[in-house]
Design a protein around this motif. Structure first.
Motif, PDB file in Angstrom:
ATOM      1  N   LYS A  42       0.831  -1.202   0.000  1.00 59.39           N
ATOM      2  CA  LYS A  42       0.000   0.000   0.000  1.00 59.39           C
ATOM      3  C   LYS A  42       0.865   1.251   0.000  1.00 59.39           C
ATOM      4  CE  LYS A  42      -4.019  -1.990   2.319  1.00 59.39           C
ATOM      5  NZ  LYS A  42      -5.013  -1.814   3.407  1.00 59.39           N
ATOM      6  N   GLU A  43       0.251   2.364  -0.372  1.00 63.54           N
ATOM      7  CA  GLU A  43       0.960   3.633  -0.361  1.00 63.54           C
ATOM      8  C   GLU A  43       1.101   4.144   1.074  1.00 63.54           C
ATOM      9  OE1 GLU A  43      -0.444   5.352  -4.731  1.00 63.54           O
ATOM     10  OE2 GLU A  43      -0.908   6.449  -2.900  1.00 63.54           O
ATOM     11  N   ARG A  44       2.126   4.970   1.248  1.00 66.56           N
ATOM     12  CA  ARG A  44       2.313   5.590   2.552  1.00 66.56           C
ATOM     13  C   ARG A  44       1.160   6.556   2.812  1.00 66.56           C
ATOM     14  NH1 ARG A  44       8.355   7.375   4.086  1.00 66.56           N
ATOM     15  NH2 ARG A  44       8.584   5.214   3.361  1.00 66.56           N
ATOM     16  N   GLU A  45       0.610   6.522   4.009  1.00 70.42           N
ATOM     17  CA  GLU A  45      -0.513   7.379   4.326  1.00 70.42           C
ATOM     18  C   GLU A  45      -0.255   8.182   5.595  1.00 70.42           C
ATOM     19  OE1 GLU A  45      -4.178   5.573   5.522  1.00 70.42           O
ATOM     20  OE2 GLU A  45      -3.207   3.983   6.670  1.00 70.42           O
ATOM     21  N   LEU A  46      -0.811   9.389   5.608  1.00 74.25           N
ATOM     22  CA  LEU A  46      -0.682  10.256   6.773  1.00 74.25           C
ATOM     23  C   LEU A  46      -1.598   9.760   7.882  1.00 74.25           C
ATOM     24  CD1 LEU A  46       0.410  12.862   8.075  1.00 74.25           C
ATOM     25  CD2 LEU A  46      -1.492  14.067   6.982  1.00 74.25           C
ATOM     26  N   ASN A  58      -4.167  16.825  13.971  1.00 76.92           N
ATOM     27  CA  ASN A  58      -5.074  16.283  12.965  1.00 76.92           C
ATOM     28  C   ASN A  58      -4.854  14.787  12.860  1.00 76.92           C
ATOM     29  OD1 ASN A  58      -6.414  18.702  11.619  1.00 76.92           O
ATOM     30  ND2 ASN A  58      -4.251  19.253  11.527  1.00 76.92           N
ATOM     31  N   TYR A  59      -5.920  14.073  12.520  1.00 83.62           N
ATOM     32  CA  TYR A  59      -5.845  12.619  12.442  1.00 83.62           C
ATOM     33  C   TYR A  59      -6.555  12.110  11.200  1.00 83.62           C
ATOM     34  CZ  TYR A  59      -4.611  13.064  17.358  1.00 83.62           C
ATOM     35  OH  TYR A  59      -3.997  13.397  18.538  1.00 83.62           O
ATOM     36  N   ALA A  60      -6.049  11.012  10.681  1.00 83.05           N
ATOM     37  CA  ALA A  60      -6.771  10.300   9.643  1.00 83.05           C
ATOM     38  C   ALA A  60      -8.061   9.748  10.239  1.00 83.05           C
ATOM     39  CB  ALA A  60      -5.917   9.156   9.098  1.00 83.05           C
ATOM     40  N   ASP A  61      -9.088   9.673   9.429  1.00 80.49           N
ATOM     41  CA  ASP A  61     -10.373   9.171   9.921  1.00 80.49           C
ATOM     42  C   ASP A  61     -10.246   7.773  10.512  1.00 80.49           C
ATOM     43  OD1 ASP A  61     -12.447  10.705   7.314  1.00 80.49           O
ATOM     44  OD2 ASP A  61     -11.652  11.506   9.195  1.00 80.49           O
ATOM     45  N   SER A  62      -9.360   6.983   9.953  1.00 81.31           N
ATOM     46  CA  SER A  62      -9.219   5.591  10.374  1.00 81.31           C
ATOM     47  C   SER A  62      -8.658   5.445  11.785  1.00 81.31           C
ATOM     48  CB  SER A  62      -8.327   4.834   9.393  1.00 81.31           C
ATOM     49  OG  SER A  62      -7.053   5.450   9.301  1.00 81.31           O
ATOM     50  N   VAL A  63      -8.044   6.505  12.323  1.00 75.94           N
ATOM     51  CA  VAL A  63      -7.436   6.395  13.652  1.00 75.94           C
ATOM     52  C   VAL A  63      -8.044   7.356  14.664  1.00 75.94           C
ATOM     53  CG1 VAL A  63      -5.275   5.668  12.563  1.00 75.94           C
ATOM     54  CG2 VAL A  63      -5.544   8.053  13.304  1.00 75.94           C
ATOM     55  N   LYS A  64      -8.954   8.196  14.242  1.00 74.47           N
ATOM     56  CA  LYS A  64      -9.565   9.167  15.159  1.00 74.47           C
ATOM     57  C   LYS A  64     -10.217   8.465  16.340  1.00 74.47           C
ATOM     58  CE  LYS A  64     -10.569  13.076  12.123  1.00 74.47           C
ATOM     59  NZ  LYS A  64     -11.609  13.819  11.382  1.00 74.47           N
ATOM     60  N   GLY A  65      -9.961   9.011  17.520  1.00 74.28           N
ATOM     61  CA  GLY A  65     -10.523   8.431  18.726  1.00 74.28           C
ATOM     62  C   GLY A  65      -9.716   7.293  19.303  1.00 74.28           C
ATOM     63  N   ARG A  66      -8.723   6.801  18.544  1.00 71.45           N
ATOM     64  CA  ARG A  66      -7.883   5.696  19.031  1.00 71.45           C
ATOM     65  C   ARG A  66      -6.421   6.118  19.213  1.00 71.45           C
ATOM     66  NH1 ARG A  66      -7.030   1.400  15.933  1.00 71.45           N
ATOM     67  NH2 ARG A  66      -7.291   2.497  13.951  1.00 71.45           N
ATOM     68  N   PHE A  67      -5.945   7.013  18.343  1.00 65.87           N
ATOM     69  CA  PHE A  67      -4.550   7.458  18.386  1.00 65.87           C
ATOM     70  C   PHE A  67      -4.482   8.888  18.905  1.00 65.87           C
ATOM     71  CE2 PHE A  67      -2.654   4.674  14.741  1.00 65.87           C
ATOM     72  CZ  PHE A  67      -3.219   3.543  15.326  1.00 65.87           C
TER      73      PHE A  67
END
Length: 111
Positions: A42-46, A58-67
């Protein structure tokens, strides 16, 4: 200039890890810091970023609330607290500041 990540490892789903990025050789406290990740194929993602004084994140939607990203400018270090880890969080995690990248730290989430 050096960025050194640490804190990765193998953890079970639902577990936690705390990554660190230690910076040296430049005025670390002046810059936004980013955590990226790259999973196999996969590509590198922020994942997250934090402003120079730590006042905004700021957070990626996939990690919001966990990271949670944080920084200690006195220690030239940025952290990424990762909770409720999922198998899809498995990746190499990189610290990025200006044009500099660390070597990455492997995070594997598996039972």
């Amino acid at each position: 200039v050096q960025l050194v990540e640490s804190g990765g490892g193998l953890v079970q789903p639902g577990g936690s890890l705390r990554l660190s990025c230690a910076a040296s050789g430049f005025s670390f406290s002046r810059y936004v810091v980013y955590w990226y990740r790259q999973a196999p194929g996969k590509e590198r993602e922020l994942v997250a970023d934090i402003t120079s004084a730590g006042g905004s994140t700021n957070y990626a939607d996939s990690v919001k609330g966990r990271f949670t990203i944080s920084r200690d400018n006195a220690a030239n270090t940025v952290y990424l607290q990762m909770n409720s880890l999922k198998p899809e969080d498995t990746a190499v995690y990189y610290c990025h500041v200006r044009t500099y990248w660390g070597q990455g730290t492997q995070v594997t989430v598996s039972s």
